[in-house]
Enzyme design. Sequence first.
Site, PDB file in Angstrom:
ATOM      1  N   TYR A 150       0.833  -1.200   0.000  1.00 31.15           N
ATOM      2  CA  TYR A 150       0.000   0.000   0.000  1.00 31.15           C
ATOM      3  C   TYR A 150       0.872   1.258   0.000  1.00 31.15           C
ATOM      4  O   TYR A 150       0.674   2.178  -0.801  1.00 31.15           O
ATOM      5  CB  TYR A 150      -0.919  -0.011   1.221  1.00 31.15           C
ATOM      6  CG  TYR A 150      -1.954   1.093   1.223  1.00 31.15           C
ATOM      7  CD1 TYR A 150      -3.145   0.952   0.521  1.00 31.15           C
ATOM      8  CD2 TYR A 150      -1.742   2.269   1.941  1.00 31.15           C
ATOM      9  CE1 TYR A 150      -4.105   1.957   0.528  1.00 31.15           C
ATOM     10  CE2 TYR A 150      -2.697   3.275   1.955  1.00 31.15           C
ATOM     11  CZ  TYR A 150      -3.872   3.122   1.245  1.00 31.15           C
ATOM     12  OH  TYR A 150      -4.806   4.125   1.255  1.00 31.15           O
ATOM     13  N   THR A 185     -14.589   4.369   5.423  1.00 32.32           N
ATOM     14  CA  THR A 185     -14.878   3.502   4.289  1.00 32.32           C
ATOM     15  C   THR A 185     -14.792   2.042   4.715  1.00 32.32           C
ATOM     16  O   THR A 185     -14.269   1.711   5.778  1.00 32.32           O
ATOM     17  CB  THR A 185     -13.878   3.734   3.146  1.00 32.32           C
ATOM     18  OG1 THR A 185     -12.567   3.348   3.599  1.00 32.32           O
ATOM     19  CG2 THR A 185     -13.858   5.191   2.706  1.00 32.32           C
TER      20      THR A 185
END
Length: 266
Positions: A150, A185
């Site tokens: 990431y 999220t």
Amino acid sequence: MDVDGRVAVVTGGGGGIGGALARRLVAGGAKVLVADLDGAGAAAVAAALPGGAALAVEADVSEEAAIEVMVSRAEACLGPVDLFFANAGIGGGAGLASEEEWEQTIEVNLLAHVRAARVMVPRWLGRGEGYFVATASAAGLLTQIGAAPYAVTKHAAVAFAEWLSVTYGARGIRASCLCPMGVDTALLNAGLDDPGEDGLAARVVAAAGDVLSPEEVAEDVIEAIRAERFLILPHPEVLEYFRRKGVDYDRWIEGMRRLQERVEGS
């Protein structure tokens, strides 16, 4: 650029930041193609918007052919695409991760942006304008504890957006890069529900600052587009962290080590 009367493509639009962007764009007078690997999620977002303002496509944005198909559909149904939001992203694996996790994260978080640009830039050069908005992360300016794929791919997404802006900005193509910290999220919440190593990155993000709503982030994006501002920082403290990193890299790394120790011990 004002979004009123414009046509946009939003990838990763089936929820989270992408869904909020689709809603905000339509509220601002734009028409939107909502694309997501989760076709049902994309359809639900599009169906909740006023008739004729949005359509949904199930698409794997890591495939250039799929990007070409969804852009062609947007052009046929809504009109020439003015804005492309490369918003789809995944978390990747924890730590050094597996070869498969690295490949998948690079495909979605970086190469999907490159492939979208290959589709859109020739169109925009022919028309003399266009706007590319890349969703990266504060991790792309700083780093991400606990998740190497990431951190690395988000750095690369920032770098690619920079390159687009430098290379084509004088020819009418604008680029912005969204770099938030915590946003409410499914990606963040799944990590917070994981007490193990896979959830470390999410716990670090949650500890670093406020967790914003996707709607708050979408509003910041629209304001940045109007101002044609490259860096979009919904968490303004990220800019100060970035400055400190540049002034004294070693001190910043030491601070990140302490943060990791604190979160791992909590």
